[in-house]
Design an enzyme around this catalytic site. Structure first.
Site, PDB file in Angstrom:
ATOM      1  N   HIS A 186       0.465  -1.034   0.134  1.00 46.32           N
ATOM      2  CA  HIS A 186       0.090   0.114  -0.057  1.00 46.32           C
ATOM      3  C   HIS A 186       1.198   1.256   0.222  1.00 46.32           C
ATOM      4  CE1 HIS A 186      -3.146  -2.322   0.853  1.00 46.32           C
ATOM      5  NE2 HIS A 186      -2.448  -3.019   1.680  1.00 46.32           N
ATOM      6  N   ARG A 214       0.593  18.639   3.575  1.00 40.31           N
ATOM      7  CA  ARG A 214       1.263  18.227   3.303  1.00 40.31           C
ATOM      8  C   ARG A 214       2.406  18.050   1.811  1.00 40.31           C
ATOM      9  NH1 ARG A 214       3.473  13.384   2.619  1.00 40.31           N
ATOM     10  NH2 ARG A 214       2.483  11.572   3.216  1.00 40.31           N
TER      11      ARG A 214
END
Length: 672
Positions: free
Chosen positions: A236, A292
């Site tokens: 993932h 971010r």
């Protein structure tokens, strides 16, 4: 007003990347470092550096108070958090402001709004953004979570609500596996984010991971910088990203961009952010927003011609976005690969060690390299195992793929195992060329991507033979340097000169006889055939091997591994061949799997021990859980029996291959 000094609260590749933009803008950069990073590349690159604590991230890079104190000590006006560590920590953003420092990132309120995946999904649902069916509630009782998973329908995806990067994420295909997967996901979430709340979603079988880069300022402007396709993943976590996303229609691109900007406006966002969607067919669903800068931001920079770190600086300094939405253009196609220190044949488990050799391709108009390590640096268990990123750009996708393939063929690394062979095979796969992408790409093509390396070619064997002869000491007995009997130069009393050696490449053994000929020539006897090679020595351990009028240029090195085995390592045509020098007097050894010896497949920290000496276990029972680089690995019993020895305890640091336990067959009952 633009600040003149920033502190970078991070390490490795992203710290180096931020420093480069700061230097270009005339901004002084301050690095921070743990005890493990005292000699790291980002420390050497910065204008100054401050020590912030022990190697463990929780005592250094995750210690906000120490970082703020370092910034004040160094005279910084602003802190750039990079990505990871404290980059999405709202309390740290508030602490920076309270200390009179500018946090180069979004407001704490925006971080909190998207910091919980569950809360973010509820917010998006109210805003009308489509979601994947799932459970995002606060009731975390295991039986209630299992019930929700059953109502959603298997397969389901368990995800850490507070995090990202593949940490705290497990696919569950059957109800019987749910409890164990939940325990692992919660454990990883606690270790990585300090929060074990999870959410459950329907697991889509052929999804693509499409994300939109957004930027916002304090003047009310929000723009989209187009999309990235990040579908090629392992555990993932992304390993290949590209922009723009192939096979996405302009209508879908526009709709996703509008949705991403709406998400940013809904939380009064400021700075760089990424809104992630999962797409299947013509539908797309909101997954999360990363508040971010992203690891994969270089592909966006290459297709837009923009420096996103510079934009972060300007927005943090109060300036308006440099461009409006209509002024932002995209040109060409960019693809990024992430080079990790990990072993693909051990389920991509992290690999640690010292990088003895590192040769990166030359940067060019088509190749960008963002690296955070150098030759001689160590890869430890404490931090993310990414070594470098290679990014290729050209006017179309096919050309970018060709440039990237050539760059990967030129990359050489030794000392740690890496995912380089898998990356090379993905880039060369016809389905990748056809943009037939989804998050199951690696699993679907595993037999090809994880196939054993091709056997050593005659050119590789010749290079190894030349290096082996070159490294032999001239005399076996230096005390008698004039005796021909101690010469190690293939000399024979009554016959042609030759030397015998056996190499083992892990799949086959090569017992060869080397006949040194004229200067720069060898004849090699192997398997009843002879091969004559002309060898030209080039700088930097390079050799040009000519066999049958075909010349191959390669690198030949020699090193000793942790088990004290001598190897000749050859890099040829983008492949690494490690040829172990077989000692004819050494024992053959035996595999310990059948003996019941249980070892750790990677270095790490023991965080749980589920057995004690004397316990009876069945094959597959959980014995020990080891955490390495924020990922948890369950080590299970290879067979049934009795635990007769236990060599580890919670908190122990274990090396790769360390003994953990011994399982002996259960005694047979005495019958009379």
């Amino acid at each position: 007003m633009m600040f003149d000094t920033i502190l970078i609260a991070n390490r490795g590749e992203i710290a180096c990347r931020i420093i480069r933009t700061a230097r270009r803008m005339g901004i002084r950069s301050i690095a921070v470092f743990s005890e493990a990073d005292r000699s790291a590349a980002h420390v050497a690159l910065a204008d100054a550096a401050v020590a912030i604590g022990p190697a463990a991230a929780r005592d250094s890079y995750l210690d906000g108070a120490r970082i703020i104190a370092a910034a004040r000590e160094a005279g910084a006006q602003a802190i750039h958090p990079g990505y990871g560590f404290l980059s999405e920590n709202a309390a740290f953003a508030e602490a920076c402001t309270a200390a009179g420092l500018i946090f180069i990132g979004p407001p704490a309120a925006a971080i909190r709004a998207m910091g919980s995946k569950s809360a973010a999904k509820s917010l998006m649902e109210r805003a009308g953004v489509p979601l994947v069916p799932g459970y995002h509630g606060t009731d975390q009782a295991p039986d209630r979570l299992a019930a929700h998973a059953a109502s959603i329908g298997y397969p389901v995806l368990i995800k850490a609500s507070a995090g990202g990067g593949g940490k705290g994420m497990r696919i569950v295909t059957a109800p019987a596996d749910f409890a164990a997967a939940l325990d692992l996901a919660k454990g990883e979430a606690r270790a990585a984010f300090g929060d074990d709340q999870i959410l459950i979603e329907k697991y889509l079988t052929r999804p693509r991971h499409i994300e939109i880069q957004v930027f916002a300022d304090t003047h009310g402007n929000v723009v989209s910088l187009f999309e990235r396709d990040c579908s090629i993943q392992r555990r993932h976590q992304k390993i290949i990203e590209e922009a723009p996303a192939p096979l996405i229609s302009d209508d879908q691109r526009f709709t996703m961009g509008e949705a991403a900007c709406a998400a940013a406006r809904a939380i009064d966002y400021v700075g760089a952010g990424t809104v992630e969607f999962i797409a299947e067919g013509g539908d797309f669903h909101f997954m999360e927003m990363n508040t971010r800068l992203q690891v994969e931001h270089p592909v966006t920079e290459l297709i837009t011609g923009l420096d996103l770190v510079e934009w972060q600086f300007r927005v943090a300094a109060g300036e308006a976005l440099p461009l409006t939405q209509n002024e932002i253009e995209r040109t060409g196609h960019a693809i990024e690969i992430r080079l990790y220190a990990e072993d693909p044949l051990r389920d991509f488990a992290p690999s640690t060690g010292t990088i003895h050799h590192l040769r990166l391709p030359e940067p060019s108009a088509h190749i960008r390299i963002d690296a955070g390590v150098r030759q001689g640096d160590a890869v430890s268990i404490h931090y993310d195992p990414m070594i470098a990123k290679l990014i290729a750009w050209d006017h179309d996708r096919a050309s970018a793929i060709r440039h990237l393939a050539r760059a990967l063929a030129a990359l050489e690394i030794d000392g740690v195992r890496t995912n380089l062979p898998v990356l090379r095979r993905i880039i060369g796969h016809p389905d990748f060329a056809a943009a037939d992408l989804d998050t199951g790409f690696i699993a679907r093509h595993e037999p090809i991507l994880l196939a054993p390396a091709a056997p050593a070619s005659p050119a590789v064997i010749a290079a190894a033979a030349h290096r082996w002869l070159h490294d032999l000491p001239r005399h076996a007995a230096p005390s008698d340097p004039h005796s021909p009997w101690t010469l190690k130069s293939a000399w024979r009393l009554n016959g042609p000169a030759y030397q015998d050696v056996t190499f083992d490449d892990g799949t086959a053994q090569f017992a060869i006889r080397i006949h040194p000929a004229a200067a720069g020539q060898l004849t090699i006897d192997h398997a009843g055939a002879s091969t004559t090679a002309a060898i030209a020595v080039l700088p930097d351990d390079r050799l040009a091997i000519t066999i049958d009028h075909l010349t191959t240029t390669l690198t030949a090195l020699r090193h000793t591994d942790p088990a004290q085995h001598d190897h000749i390592v050859i890099f040829a045509d983008g492949a690494r061949h490690a040829l172990r020098i077989v000692d004819p007097f050494a024992g053959t050894g035996t595999a310990h799997a059948a003996s019941g010896l249980v070892t750790t497949p990677m270095p790490g920290r023991v965080i749980a021990v589920g057995v004690a000496p004397g316990d009876t276990v069945a094959a597959g029972d959980l014995l020990v859980t080891v955490e390495a680089m924020k990922v948890q690995f369950r080590i299970t019993a290879p067979r049934g029996g009795v635990v007769t020895a236990l060599s580890c305890a919670v908190g122990d640091l274990v090396e790769d291959g360390a003994e953990l336990a011994v399982i002996e067959p259960a005694p047979r009952p005495i019958t009379g």
